[in-house]
Enzyme design. Structure first.
Site, PDB file in Angstrom:
ATOM      1  N   ASP A 219      -7.000 -23.086  18.197  1.00  0.00           N
ATOM      2  CA  ASP A 219      -8.158 -23.175  19.081  1.00  0.00           C
ATOM      3  C   ASP A 219      -8.689 -24.605  18.954  1.00  0.00           C
ATOM      4  O   ASP A 219      -7.921 -25.512  18.628  1.00  0.00           O
ATOM      5  CB  ASP A 219      -9.202 -22.116  18.679  1.00  0.00           C
ATOM      6  CG  ASP A 219     -10.209 -21.839  19.776  1.00  0.00           C
ATOM      7  OD1 ASP A 219      -9.862 -21.148  20.744  1.00  0.00           O
ATOM      8  OD2 ASP A 219     -11.353 -22.319  19.684  1.00  0.00           O
TER       9      ASP A 219
ATOM     10  N   GLY B  74     -10.225 -11.095  18.774  1.00  0.00           N
ATOM     11  CA  GLY B  74     -10.714 -11.623  17.509  1.00  0.00           C
ATOM     12  C   GLY B  74     -10.981 -13.104  17.642  1.00  0.00           C
ATOM     13  O   GLY B  74     -10.616 -13.715  18.642  1.00  0.00           O
ATOM     14  N   LYS B  75     -11.635 -13.664  16.690  1.00  0.00           N
ATOM     15  CA  LYS B  75     -11.840 -15.115  16.685  1.00  0.00           C
ATOM     16  C   LYS B  75     -12.221 -15.523  15.283  1.00  0.00           C
ATOM     17  O   LYS B  75     -12.782 -14.722  14.533  1.00  0.00           O
ATOM     18  CB  LYS B  75     -12.957 -15.513  17.648  1.00  0.00           C
ATOM     19  CG  LYS B  75     -12.870 -16.949  18.123  1.00  0.00           C
ATOM     20  CD  LYS B  75     -11.877 -17.071  19.266  1.00  0.00           C
ATOM     21  CE  LYS B  75     -11.691 -18.499  19.722  1.00  0.00           C
ATOM     22  NZ  LYS B  75     -10.864 -18.556  20.942  1.00  0.00           N
ATOM     23  N   GLY B  76     -11.932 -16.768  14.949  1.00  0.00           N
ATOM     24  CA  GLY B  76     -12.311 -17.276  13.640  1.00  0.00           C
ATOM     25  C   GLY B  76     -12.788 -18.704  13.766  1.00  0.00           C
ATOM     26  O   GLY B  76     -12.541 -19.369  14.769  1.00  0.00           O
TER      27      GLY B  76
END
Lengths: 438, 108
Positions: A168, A127-129
Site C-alpha cells: 500500500d 483488512g488493512k494495516g
C-alpha cells in the site's frame, strides 16, 4: 506534531464515499465510512442486525513495534492490523507506512477493502494495516527490521487462510518478500500465500505491475460501449504517472487513444498531438518528473484536470476533484485509478452534469484482483502465464462493471452508489447465509 | 468466457434457425457447406457415404450457451436420426478487427 499530519490524512483518505454522503474537512474517516454504510443500508433496506455487524470491524490489533535504529538507539513504533470482515473469505488488504496512520484510518480503509473485494466478487473480506512512521527518513535496514518485527507481532492473526496483506502507501514488493520470509521462518516452511504483491522470484504473479491500469482500461472500454462510442481517437488526460498512470497511458495508447496530458506532484505536461507513453516514461525515469518534455507545454495539476479531453484518469492523490473544480471538468468519463480522488460534493456536481464517473472501488480493483490470482497460484503451487492472468482479469472486471451498471440503470443512482449497493448487498448476503454463531 | 457452437446440420433448417437465434440476441454466425458422415450415415459396400450438411459456427458468451443449444436442437429436428451434432468449444479470446475490441465486447 503527528496529530496534525494524521488529521489531514484522515480527511483525505475518507473521500471514498458514496455521492449521497456529505463530506467534511478534517472529519474522522471511520465516522465517514460508517455514514457511507448508513446511506447504502437505507437504499438497500438492510436488516438492522446485519447493519450493526457490518458497522463493526471483526478484529483490531494494535501492536508496538520496537526497532533498533542504525544509530544503535531503540525506537518504538505503533502498528495496526484491522480485519473488518471475513464473511466472504479471509481478510485482504494492504499495509501502509505513513506518519498519518491512525487506528480509525486503518478501520475505515479495511471496511473499504471489504466493499472493493465484494464488488468484483473475490472470495475475500476486507483488512488493512499500517504503521505510524516516516519511511522517507528510514534506511532500508531500519525498514526491514520494522517490517519483520511488525509481522512477527501480528503473526497470530495473519495467514493464507486468515488475512493476506499486500503493498500500500510506501510499501514495496521487497517488503512483501520480507513479510513472506518472516512468516515462513516462524512457521518452519515456505508460505508464499501469506502475502501478495511479492516479486515474481518468490511467488509473485505475472501481470501484477500493470493490473490496476489494465482494470481501469477495461472499465473505460465497457463504459464507452454503453455510450456507443469507439475507443479509438479518445483524448485522455492522466493525473499521476506512477505505476497506474504510466500503464494506463501505455495500454490506452495501444488502443489508439490519444494521450494528451500527464502529471506528477511536480507538475504536468500537455500536447494536443498526443505523446508516446514510453518516451515520457524514459523522461520520467531520467528527471523524476514529466515537466519540460520535448514538444509539450508545461501545465499545472489543476489545469490538467480541466483540460478539454474525453477521458480523465485521476491516478494520483485523494481529493483532487472537488466542488471547486467539478463544474469545469470537461471529460465525459472519469475513471478513478487513485483511491478517493473525487469528493462527495464533486460527485454530486459531476452526476448532475451527466458525467460518467467509474468509482475507485470498481475502476482500480484490477490490483486486488491480480493479488487474488497471486494467492490462488500460491495455494495451487502452479503458476499462470501473463496472458492467462490478463484474460481472467478481464473476465472479472467485465462482470463487475456490468453488475454495477445494471444497478446504475435500474435504480437511477450514480455508479459509485451502485457499486456500494452491490458490494454491501453481497457481504450482507454472506452474513444471512452463514447465520450467527452460536 | 466465450464458447463456439460448431453445429453440423441438415441444410433445410438453416433459415428458421437463423431467425430464432437472431431473435434471441445472437448477432453473428458463419455457415459453410460441408460433406460428411456420422455413425448413422448410409453405407455402400460397408463404407459410410458422404451426405450434404451445413456447418454453422456461432460464438456466444457462456451464459447463453444452453439457450442457444436449445434453440438449435429444437429447430434441427431433435430425435431424428441424422439430424446432426453440436460441439461446444472453448474460445480463449475474440478480437473485433475494426475497433480492437476484445472478448465479449468483440461479439456483441
Amino acid at each position: 506534531m503527528p496529530t496534525k499530519v494524521a488529521e489531514t490524512k484522515k480527511a483525505k483518505s475518507a473521500a471514498t464515499s458514496t455521492s449521497e454522503v456529505s463530506a467534511g474537512e478534517g472529519r474522522n474517516p471511520w465516522e465517514m465510512a460508517l455514514e457511507q454504510l448508513d446511506t447504502v443500508a437505507k437504499l438497500l433496506e438492510l436488516d438492522s442486525g446485519i447493519h450493526k455487524i457490518l458497522a463493526t470491524p471483526r478484529k483490531c490489533l494494535t501492536v508496538s513495534v520496537p526497532v533498533k535504529m542504525d544509530d544503535g538507539k531503540i525506537d518504538v513504533f505503533v502498528g495496526h492490523r484491522v480485519q473488518h470482515s471475513t464473511a466472504r473469505g479471509p481478510a485482504k488488504g494492504g499495509i501502509r507506512y505513513h506518519p498519518g496512520v491512525t487506528l480509525d484510518e486503518v478501520k475505515a480503509l479495511s471496511m473499504w477493502m471489504t466493499w472493493k473485494c465484494a464488488v468484483v466478487g473475490l472470495p475475500f473480506g476486507g483488512g488493512k494495516g499500517g504503521i505510524t512512521c516516516e519511511p522517507k527518513n528510514m534506511s532500508e535496514g531500519e525498514l526491514e527490521r520494522l517490517t519483520r518485527r511488525f509481522i512477527s507481532e501480528i503473526l497470530p492473526i495473519i495467514g493464507p487462510e486468515k488475512d493476506i496483506p499486500a503493498p500500500d502507501v510506501n510499501t514495496t514488493p521487497q517488503m512483501m518478500a520480507w513479510i513472506m520470509d518472516t512468516y515462513s521462518v516462524n512457521k518452519g516452511y515456505p508460505v508464499p500465500g501469506v502475502v501478495t504483491g511479492k516479486p515474481v522470484a518468490v511467488g509473485g504473479s505475472q501481470g501484477r505491475n500493470s493490473a490496476t491500469a489494465r482494470g481501469v482500461m477495461y472499465t473505460i472500454l465497457y463504459a464507452l460501449k454503453h455510450m456507443n462510442k469507439s475507443i479509438a481517437g479518445q483524448k485522455v488526460a492522466i493525473q499521476g504517472y506512477g505505476n497506474c498512470g504510466y500503464f494506463a497511458a501505455k495500454l490506452l495508447s495501444e488502443l489508439d487513444c490519444k494521450i494528451i496530458a500527464a502529471s506528477t506532484s511536480k507538475g504536468g505536461m500537455y500536447t494536443s498531438k498526443g505523446f508516446d507513453p514510453e518516451a515520457l516514461n524514459d523522461h520520467y525515469q531520467r528527471t523524476k518528473g514529466v515537466v519540460n518534455f520535448k514538444g509539450a507545454d508545461n501545465i499545472s495539476n489543476e489545469e490538467l484536470l480541466e483540460l478539454d479531453c474525453d477521458i480523465l484518469i485521476p491516478a494520483a492523490l485523494e481529493n483532487q476533484i472537488t466542488e471547486k473544480n467539478a463544474d469545469r471538468i470537461k471529460a465525459h468519463i472519469i475513471a478513478e485509478g487513485a483511491n478517493g480522488p473525487t469528493t462527495p460534493e464533486a460527485d454530486r456536481i459531476l452526476f448532475g452534469r451527466g458525467k460518467f464517473v467509474i468509482p475507485d472501488i470498481l475502476a482500480n480493483a484490477g490490483g486486488v484482483t491480480v493479488s487474488y490470482f497471486e494467492w490462488v497460484q500460491a495455494l495451487q503451487e502452479y503458476f499462470w502465464s501473463e496472458r492467462e492472468v490478463n484474460l481472467k482479469l478481464r473476465d472479472i472486471m467485465e462482470k463487475a462493471f456490468e453488475s454495477v451498471y445494471a444497478i446504475n440503470t435500474e435504480r437511477k443512482v450514480d455508479m459509485r452508489t451502485a457499486a456500494y449497493m452491490l458490494a454491501v448487498n453481497r457481504v450482507a448476503e454472506a452474513h444471512r447465509l452463514r447465520g450467527l454463531y452460536p | 468466457m466465450l464458447r463456439k457452437l460448431e453445429c453440423y446440420l441438415v441444410p433445410s433448417k438453416l433459415d428458421s434457425m437463423r431467425d430464432a437465434l437472431v431473435k434471441n440476441g445472437i448477432e453473428g454466425m458463419s455457415v459453410t457447406d460441408v460433406k460428411g458422415f456420422g455413425t448413422r450415415s448410409k453405407t455402400k459396400n460397408g463404407l459410410p457415404q458422404f451426405e450434404d450438411r451445413v456447418k454453422v459456427e456461432v460464438v456466444v458468451d457462456e451464459s447463453i450457451v444452453d439457450s442457444a443449444i436449445n434453440i438449435i436442437r429444437d429447430l434441427a429436428g431433435a430425435g431424428t436420426i441424422g439430424a446432426g451434432k453440436i460441439f461446444v468449444v472453448p474460445v480463449e479470446d475474440a478480437i473485433r478487427l475494426s475497433t480492437k475490441e476484445a472478448g465479449r465486447s468483440a461479439i456483441f
